[in-house]
Write a protein that holds these residues in place. Structure first.
Motif, PDB file in Angstrom:
ATOM      1  N   PHE A 296       0.632  -1.740  -0.095  1.00 64.53           N
ATOM      2  CA  PHE A 296       0.200   0.057   0.107  1.00 64.53           C
ATOM      3  C   PHE A 296       0.809   1.797  -0.287  1.00 64.53           C
ATOM      4  N   SER A 297       2.240   1.239   1.270  1.00 59.82           N
ATOM      5  CA  SER A 297       3.083   2.456   0.782  1.00 59.82           C
ATOM      6  C   SER A 297       3.539   2.492  -0.679  1.00 59.82           C
ATOM      7  N   THR A 298       3.438   1.436  -0.978  1.00 60.09           N
ATOM      8  CA  THR A 298       4.373   1.392  -2.643  1.00 60.09           C
ATOM      9  C   THR A 298       3.359   1.827  -3.402  1.00 60.09           C
ATOM     10  N   ALA A 299       2.429   1.653  -3.242  1.00 63.64           N
ATOM     11  CA  ALA A 299       1.039   1.548  -4.514  1.00 63.64           C
ATOM     12  C   ALA A 299       0.868   4.043  -4.000  1.00 63.64           C
ATOM     13  N   ASP A 300       1.003   4.016  -2.507  1.00 62.65           N
ATOM     14  CA  ASP A 300       0.368   5.524  -2.126  1.00 62.65           C
ATOM     15  C   ASP A 300       1.795   6.825  -3.176  1.00 62.65           C
ATOM     16  N   ALA A 301       3.447   6.197  -3.279  1.00 65.50           N
ATOM     17  CA  ALA A 301       4.258   6.480  -3.316  1.00 65.50           C
ATOM     18  C   ALA A 301       3.733   7.034  -4.932  1.00 65.50           C
ATOM     19  N   LEU A 302       4.614   6.036  -5.393  1.00 63.64           N
ATOM     20  CA  LEU A 302       3.961   5.649  -6.931  1.00 63.64           C
ATOM     21  C   LEU A 302       2.645   6.502  -7.527  1.00 63.64           C
ATOM     22  N   LEU A 303       1.393   6.228  -6.674  1.00 69.99           N
ATOM     23  CA  LEU A 303       0.839   7.522  -7.025  1.00 69.99           C
ATOM     24  C   LEU A 303       1.466   9.072  -6.836  1.00 69.99           C
ATOM     25  N   LYS A 304       1.632   9.053  -5.943  1.00 71.72           N
ATOM     26  CA  LYS A 304       1.815  10.712  -5.459  1.00 71.72           C
ATOM     27  C   LYS A 304       3.004  11.247  -6.730  1.00 71.72           C
ATOM     28  N   LEU A 305       4.542   9.933  -7.365  1.00 66.11           N
ATOM     29  CA  LEU A 305       4.972  10.181  -8.105  1.00 66.11           C
ATOM     30  C   LEU A 305       4.110  10.273  -9.832  1.00 66.11           C
ATOM     31  N   SER A 306       3.125   9.836  -9.951  1.00 66.79           N
ATOM     32  CA  SER A 306       2.150   9.807 -11.086  1.00 66.79           C
ATOM     33  C   SER A 306       0.752  11.223 -11.371  1.00 66.79           C
ATOM     34  N   SER A 307       1.177  11.345  -9.950  1.00 68.48           N
ATOM     35  CA  SER A 307       0.401  12.797 -10.024  1.00 68.48           C
ATOM     36  C   SER A 307       0.829  14.170 -10.309  1.00 68.48           C
ATOM     37  N   ALA A 308       1.992  13.947 -10.670  1.00 68.54           N
ATOM     38  CA  ALA A 308       2.745  15.520 -11.796  1.00 68.54           C
ATOM     39  C   ALA A 308       2.615  14.848 -12.787  1.00 68.54           C
ATOM     40  N   GLY A 309       1.858  14.020 -13.270  1.00 68.37           N
ATOM     41  CA  GLY A 309       1.630  14.023 -15.322  1.00 68.37           C
ATOM     42  C   GLY A 309       0.961  13.281 -15.438  1.00 68.37           C
ATOM     43  N   PHE A 310      -0.409  12.740 -14.832  1.00 73.55           N
ATOM     44  CA  PHE A 310      -1.522  12.785 -14.725  1.00 73.55           C
ATOM     45  C   PHE A 310      -2.519  12.808 -13.698  1.00 73.55           C
ATOM     46  N   SER A 311      -3.727  13.612 -13.866  1.00 83.04           N
ATOM     47  CA  SER A 311      -5.137  14.348 -13.312  1.00 83.04           C
ATOM     48  C   SER A 311      -5.372  12.340 -12.020  1.00 83.04           C
ATOM     49  N   VAL A 312      -5.178  12.893 -10.439  1.00 83.10           N
ATOM     50  CA  VAL A 312      -5.965  11.682  -9.814  1.00 83.10           C
ATOM     51  C   VAL A 312      -6.705  10.871  -9.827  1.00 83.10           C
ATOM     52  N   PHE A 313      -7.704  11.476 -10.804  1.00 82.05           N
ATOM     53  CA  PHE A 313      -9.448  10.724 -11.441  1.00 82.05           C
ATOM     54  C   PHE A 313      -8.848   9.568 -12.565  1.00 82.05           C
ATOM     55  N   GLN A 314      -7.620  10.284 -13.419  1.00 82.49           N
ATOM     56  CA  GLN A 314      -7.174   9.472 -14.238  1.00 82.49           C
ATOM     57  C   GLN A 314      -6.365   8.260 -13.626  1.00 82.49           C
ATOM     58  N   ILE A 315      -5.176   8.389 -12.533  1.00 82.99           N
ATOM     59  CA  ILE A 315      -5.260   7.053 -12.417  1.00 82.99           C
ATOM     60  C   ILE A 315      -5.535   5.902 -11.513  1.00 82.99           C
ATOM     61  N   ALA A 316      -6.341   7.004 -10.677  1.00 82.26           N
ATOM     62  CA  ALA A 316      -8.260   6.273  -9.992  1.00 82.26           C
ATOM     63  C   ALA A 316      -8.916   4.852 -10.605  1.00 82.26           C
ATOM     64  N   PHE A 317      -9.163   5.878 -11.792  1.00 83.59           N
ATOM     65  CA  PHE A 317      -9.808   5.175 -13.197  1.00 83.59           C
ATOM     66  C   PHE A 317      -9.020   3.631 -13.341  1.00 83.59           C
ATOM     67  N   VAL A 318      -7.499   4.348 -14.098  1.00 87.69           N
ATOM     68  CA  VAL A 318      -6.897   2.600 -13.862  1.00 87.69           C
ATOM     69  C   VAL A 318      -6.857   2.041 -13.381  1.00 87.69           C
ATOM     70  N   MET A 319      -6.605   2.325 -11.883  1.00 91.20           N
ATOM     71  CA  MET A 319      -6.194   1.761 -11.029  1.00 91.20           C
ATOM     72  C   MET A 319      -7.594   0.955 -10.721  1.00 91.20           C
ATOM     73  N   ALA A 320      -8.597   1.069 -10.659  1.00 87.66           N
ATOM     74  CA  ALA A 320     -10.167   0.029 -10.491  1.00 87.66           C
ATOM     75  C   ALA A 320     -10.371  -0.471 -11.858  1.00 87.66           C
ATOM     76  N   VAL A 321      -9.747  -0.645 -12.965  1.00 93.66           N
ATOM     77  CA  VAL A 321      -9.892  -1.426 -14.047  1.00 93.66           C
ATOM     78  C   VAL A 321      -8.810  -2.206 -14.096  1.00 93.66           C
ATOM     79  N   PHE A 322      -7.789  -2.124 -13.397  1.00 92.02           N
ATOM     80  CA  PHE A 322      -7.171  -3.283 -13.057  1.00 92.02           C
ATOM     81  C   PHE A 322      -7.510  -3.821 -11.630  1.00 92.02           C
ATOM     82  N   ALA A 323      -8.032  -3.758 -11.149  1.00 92.20           N
ATOM     83  CA  ALA A 323      -8.267  -3.937  -9.323  1.00 92.20           C
ATOM     84  C   ALA A 323      -9.376  -4.703  -9.723  1.00 92.20           C
ATOM     85  N   LEU A 324     -10.560  -4.549 -11.549  1.00 92.35           N
ATOM     86  CA  LEU A 324     -11.967  -5.413 -11.778  1.00 92.35           C
ATOM     87  C   LEU A 324     -11.166  -6.418 -11.580  1.00 92.35           C
TER      88      LEU A 324
END
Length: 185
Positions: A13-41
């Motif tokens: 979870f901590s690693t995922a949060d850190a990756l999300l923080k890094l990714s949020s510099a280039g992508f919307s958090v909503f985009q990241i959340a949607f992609v995470m949800a699709v892969f969790a499906l």
């Protein structure tokens, strides 16, 4: 074995949060959340194998499962937005208020007995959260409010889970979270 699994989960979870923080510099958090949800499906759908197939995604208590899914999705999106805005330590400090909120909410909403020792520990825990974020609230901003609101939403989702966890199908509860995460994002 349980301790090792818990440590592994928190590391993931901590690693995922850190990756999300890094990714949020280039992508919307909503985009990241949607992609995470699709892969969790996919893993959620795999939980249906041998458990009644896609029928196992249908909840017994639609309203409470939906409420839990919405609250968990809102918690995630709020927390992830906070991670994009603030240092991770400040977000975690506020999110760690969730267990104390669960104690308070379960006493009020579920009518569970909470003795003076637990109330004392809860109060000390809240004081610890305030000390960790700055007792003067001098740098308090929208990211802090998002993290605090995420803690409230997460705590309420845990209270609902406590109420329905013994009778509801795990696939239905997981699917609800993923579905609502996609919808919210």
């Amino acid at each position: 074995r349980g301790i090792a699994l818990a440590l592994g989960a928190y590391a993931a979870f901590s690693t995922a949060d850190a990756l999300l923080k890094l990714s949020s510099a280039g992508f919307s958090v909503f985009q990241i959340a949607f992609v995470m949800a699709v892969f969790a499906l996919l893993p959620v759908l795999l939980t249906t194998i041998g458990r009644g197939g896609l029928k196992s995604l249908l909840p017994r208590d639609v309203k409470l499962v939906a409420a839990r899914g919405i609250l968990a999705a809102v918690c995630g999106v709020l927390a992830w937005n906070a991670f994009a805005m603030l240092p991770m330590a400040e977000v975690y400090a506020l999110l760690f208020a969730a267990p104390m909120l669960v104690t308070a909410f379960s006493a009020v909403l579920l009518r569970e007995e909470v003795g003076w020792r637990r109330w004392s520990a809860t109060i000390v825990g809240f004081i610890g959260v305030i000390v960790m974020i700055d007792p003067r609230f001098s740098g308090f901003g929208i990211g802090h409010l998002m993290a605090a609101a995420g803690a409230v939403a997460g705590a309420l989702s845990f209270v609902i889970l406590k109420k329905i966890g013994a009778t509801e199908k795990s696939a239905a509860m997981l699917f609800s979270v993923v579905f609502w995460l996609m919808a919210v994002s």
